[in-house]
Motif scaffolding. Structure first.
Motif, PDB file in Angstrom:
ATOM      1  N   SER A  44       0.842  -1.190   0.000  1.00 32.18           N
ATOM      2  CA  SER A  44       0.000   0.000   0.000  1.00 32.18           C
ATOM      3  C   SER A  44       0.882   1.247   0.000  1.00 32.18           C
ATOM      4  CB  SER A  44      -0.905   0.016   1.233  1.00 32.18           C
ATOM      5  OG  SER A  44      -0.129   0.131   2.414  1.00 32.18           O
ATOM      6  N   PHE A  45       0.263   2.382  -0.277  1.00 26.43           N
ATOM      7  CA  PHE A  45       0.966   3.658  -0.123  1.00 26.43           C
ATOM      8  C   PHE A  45      -0.031   4.731   0.270  1.00 26.43           C
ATOM      9  CE2 PHE A  45      -0.481   4.022  -4.496  1.00 26.43           C
ATOM     10  CZ  PHE A  45      -0.759   5.380  -4.659  1.00 26.43           C
ATOM     11  N   ALA A  46       0.492   5.806   0.853  1.00 25.86           N
ATOM     12  CA  ALA A  46      -0.336   6.928   1.267  1.00 25.86           C
ATOM     13  C   ALA A  46      -0.026   8.133   0.392  1.00 25.86           C
ATOM     14  CB  ALA A  46      -0.080   7.261   2.738  1.00 25.86           C
ATOM     15  N   TYR A  47      -1.075   8.768  -0.109  1.00 25.68           N
ATOM     16  CA  TYR A  47      -0.916   9.999  -0.878  1.00 25.68           C
ATOM     17  C   TYR A  47      -0.945  11.152   0.122  1.00 25.68           C
ATOM     18  CZ  TYR A  47      -1.667  13.656  -4.329  1.00 25.68           C
ATOM     19  OH  TYR A  47      -1.544  14.790  -5.103  1.00 25.68           O
ATOM     20  N   LEU A  48       0.240  11.722   0.425  1.00 24.43           N
ATOM     21  CA  LEU A  48       0.403  12.747   1.445  1.00 24.43           C
ATOM     22  C   LEU A  48       1.081  13.975   0.858  1.00 24.43           C
ATOM     23  CD1 LEU A  48       1.904  10.363   4.175  1.00 24.43           C
ATOM     24  CD2 LEU A  48      -0.507  11.011   3.939  1.00 24.43           C
ATOM     25  N   ASP A  49       0.986  15.091   1.570  1.00 23.26           N
ATOM     26  CA  ASP A  49       1.677  16.301   1.132  1.00 23.26           C
ATOM     27  C   ASP A  49       3.188  16.116   1.167  1.00 23.26           C
ATOM     28  OD1 ASP A  49      -0.531  18.724   1.107  1.00 23.26           O
ATOM     29  OD2 ASP A  49      -1.007  17.170   2.559  1.00 23.26           O
ATOM     30  N   ASN A  50       3.680  15.343   2.131  1.00 25.79           N
ATOM     31  CA  ASN A  50       5.113  15.051   2.232  1.00 25.79           C
ATOM     32  C   ASN A  50       5.419  13.596   1.874  1.00 25.79           C
ATOM     33  OD1 ASN A  50       4.139  13.724   4.476  1.00 25.79           O
ATOM     34  ND2 ASN A  50       4.907  15.220   5.950  1.00 25.79           N
ATOM     35  N   GLY A  51       4.525  13.009   1.075  1.00 23.25           N
ATOM     36  CA  GLY A  51       4.647  11.577   0.775  1.00 23.25           C
ATOM     37  C   GLY A  51       5.690  11.225  -0.266  1.00 23.25           C
ATOM     38  N   GLY A  52       6.107  12.178  -1.086  1.00 23.23           N
ATOM     39  CA  GLY A  52       7.093  11.881  -2.116  1.00 23.23           C
ATOM     40  C   GLY A  52       6.715  12.482  -3.450  1.00 23.23           C
ATOM     41  N   GLN A  53       7.478  12.085  -4.466  1.00 20.74           N
ATOM     42  CA  GLN A  53       7.219  12.553  -5.834  1.00 20.74           C
ATOM     43  C   GLN A  53       6.491  11.430  -6.583  1.00 20.74           C
ATOM     44  OE1 GLN A  53      10.545  13.250  -4.298  1.00 20.74           O
ATOM     45  NE2 GLN A  53       9.220  14.939  -3.698  1.00 20.74           N
ATOM     46  N   TYR A  54       5.175  11.529  -6.636  1.00 18.74           N
ATOM     47  CA  TYR A  54       4.353  10.429  -7.137  1.00 18.74           C
ATOM     48  C   TYR A  54       4.473  10.230  -8.644  1.00 18.74           C
ATOM     49  CZ  TYR A  54       2.434  10.484  -2.462  1.00 18.74           C
ATOM     50  OH  TYR A  54       2.298  10.416  -1.103  1.00 18.74           O
ATOM     51  N   ARG A  55       4.672  11.305  -9.381  1.00 20.33           N
ATOM     52  CA  ARG A  55       4.795  11.166 -10.833  1.00 20.33           C
ATOM     53  C   ARG A  55       6.053  10.397 -11.228  1.00 20.33           C
ATOM     54  NH1 ARG A  55       2.905  17.059 -13.336  1.00 20.33           N
ATOM     55  NH2 ARG A  55       0.752  16.978 -12.551  1.00 20.33           N
ATOM     56  N   SER A  56       7.071  10.487 -10.408  1.00 22.89           N
ATOM     57  CA  SER A  56       8.316   9.744 -10.678  1.00 22.89           C
ATOM     58  C   SER A  56       8.411   8.472  -9.839  1.00 22.89           C
ATOM     59  CB  SER A  56       9.532  10.635 -10.407  1.00 22.89           C
ATOM     60  OG  SER A  56       9.534  11.096  -9.067  1.00 22.89           O
ATOM     61  N   PHE A  57       7.315   8.083  -9.194  1.00 24.90           N
ATOM     62  CA  PHE A  57       7.228   6.859  -8.394  1.00 24.90           C
ATOM     63  C   PHE A  57       8.272   6.835  -7.267  1.00 24.90           C
ATOM     64  CE2 PHE A  57       5.447   5.837 -12.530  1.00 24.90           C
ATOM     65  CZ  PHE A  57       4.232   5.257 -12.176  1.00 24.90           C
ATOM     66  N   ASP A  58       8.536   8.010  -6.705  1.00 25.32           N
ATOM     67  CA  ASP A  58       9.480   8.107  -5.594  1.00 25.32           C
ATOM     68  C   ASP A  58       8.693   8.307  -4.297  1.00 25.32           C
ATOM     69  OD1 ASP A  58      11.686   8.348  -4.002  1.00 25.32           O
ATOM     70  OD2 ASP A  58      12.279  10.333  -4.731  1.00 25.32           O
ATOM     71  N   PHE A  59       8.179   7.198  -3.752  1.00 22.05           N
ATOM     72  CA  PHE A  59       7.416   7.240  -2.508  1.00 22.05           C
ATOM     73  C   PHE A  59       7.532   5.882  -1.824  1.00 22.05           C
ATOM     74  CE2 PHE A  59       4.601   6.304  -6.067  1.00 22.05           C
ATOM     75  CZ  PHE A  59       3.990   5.116  -5.677  1.00 22.05           C
ATOM     76  N   GLU A  60       7.091   5.817  -0.570  1.00 22.98           N
ATOM     77  CA  GLU A  60       7.255   4.614   0.232  1.00 22.98           C
ATOM     78  C   GLU A  60       6.110   3.627   0.012  1.00 22.98           C
ATOM     79  OE1 GLU A  60       9.802   3.807   2.440  1.00 22.98           O
ATOM     80  OE2 GLU A  60      10.822   5.531   1.573  1.00 22.98           O
ATOM     81  N   ILE A  61       6.472   2.335  -0.120  1.00 21.77           N
ATOM     82  CA  ILE A  61       5.497   1.249  -0.175  1.00 21.77           C
ATOM     83  C   ILE A  61       5.487   0.558   1.187  1.00 21.77           C
ATOM     84  CG2 ILE A  61       4.852  -0.923  -1.272  1.00 21.77           C
ATOM     85  CD1 ILE A  61       4.553   1.446  -3.107  1.00 21.77           C
ATOM     86  N   LYS A  62       4.306   0.430   1.774  1.00 17.10           N
ATOM     87  CA  LYS A  62       4.165  -0.121   3.112  1.00 17.10           C
ATOM     88  C   LYS A  62       3.115  -1.245   3.123  1.00 17.10           C
ATOM     89  CE  LYS A  62       7.097   2.495   5.292  1.00 17.10           C
ATOM     90  NZ  LYS A  62       8.257   1.952   6.011  1.00 17.10           N
ATOM     91  N   PRO A  63       3.127  -2.103   4.161  1.00 18.54           N
ATOM     92  CA  PRO A  63       2.162  -3.207   4.200  1.00 18.54           C
ATOM     93  C   PRO A  63       0.776  -2.772   4.678  1.00 18.54           C
ATOM     94  CG  PRO A  63       3.597  -3.293   6.113  1.00 18.54           C
ATOM     95  CD  PRO A  63       4.126  -2.198   5.237  1.00 18.54           C
TER      96      PRO A  63
END
Length: 235
Positions: A44-63
């Protein structure tokens, strides 16, 4: 009594017993198993203001994990209650301009924690079935409803490793949107691939408000096991 007479006596008894057992099983399976237990887990992942760069798929994947109870209402519609947990985390490498904006607004740079949620949704099957024994080998289902989410997080106002995180709790409502593709693996069991979006009513799960266009939302992809319950009248 010789062997032939014994066989003539035993064989009809065995045949009658077998036919009676089959008749009882047939009668039992006429009673539809309308209660379903679902257990799921996946990334899963969370769409957050400080969650990462989503267009470049630079975000955390969590269970994420979830347990559901479903009651079949009609041949098309179920009502499903789900209790679950998803880990959430900030990520990515925000540009300096964005960091300066966060610093000026006293917004959180990082967030880590867990979100616990409960929701109820009506779910609809693409291929109708009135009895669990008559369901198709493959089916598509989905629906939307309402839920409540409570998040426990730790947040920091910088990327400094020396900063002590502060603890926060947030409660919000959300709209769950859930869909899956199920495969029949036995008379009482299915396995499915399922996708879920939890569209929350807040932009402050992460302690950072207004840095992106939307609120804070959660997304999951799970492999789930579904088991049809035996009703009490079948015992």
């Amino acid at each position: 009594m010789n062997l032939s007479r014994r066989l003539l006596f035993i064989l009809p008894v065995m045949l009658a017993s077998t036919l009676l057992a089959e008749a009882q099983n047939f009668y039992k399976e006429r009673i539809s198993r309308n209660n379903i237990l679902t257990i799921g887990a996946g990334p899963s992942f969370a769409y957050l203001d400080n969650g990462g760069q989503y267009r470049s798929f630079d975000f955390e994947i969590k269970p994420s994990v979830a347990v559901s109870l479903t009651r079949k209402i009609t041949s098309t519609m179920d009502v499903r209650a789900t209790l679950g947990m998803q880990s959430i985390s900030s990520g990515g490498n925000p540009p300096t301009v964005l960091r300066d904006q966060w610093f000026a607004n006293f917004s959180s740079f990082t967030v880590r924690g867990s979100a616990f949620y409960f929701d109820v949704i009506p779910s609809f099957n693409l291929i109708r079935f009135s009895n669990h024994m008559h369901r198709s080998k493959v089916n598509l289902y989905g629906g939307a409803g309402l839920g409540v989410l409570h998040a426990f997080t730790e947040q920091t106002k910088s990327f400094s490793p020396d900063e002590t995180p502060t603890k926060h709790q947030t409660t919000t409502g959300y709209v769950p949107v859930r869909a899956g593709l199920s495969f029949k693996i036995g008379p009482y069991s299915d396995i499915a691939g399922e996708g879920t979006m939890l569209w929350t009513f807040t932009d402050n799960l992460d302690g950072n408000v207004g840095s992106n266009r939307y609120g804070d939302h959660l997304f999951q992809a799970q492999i789930v096991y579904r088991r049809f319950f035996r009703p009490k009248e079948m015992d």
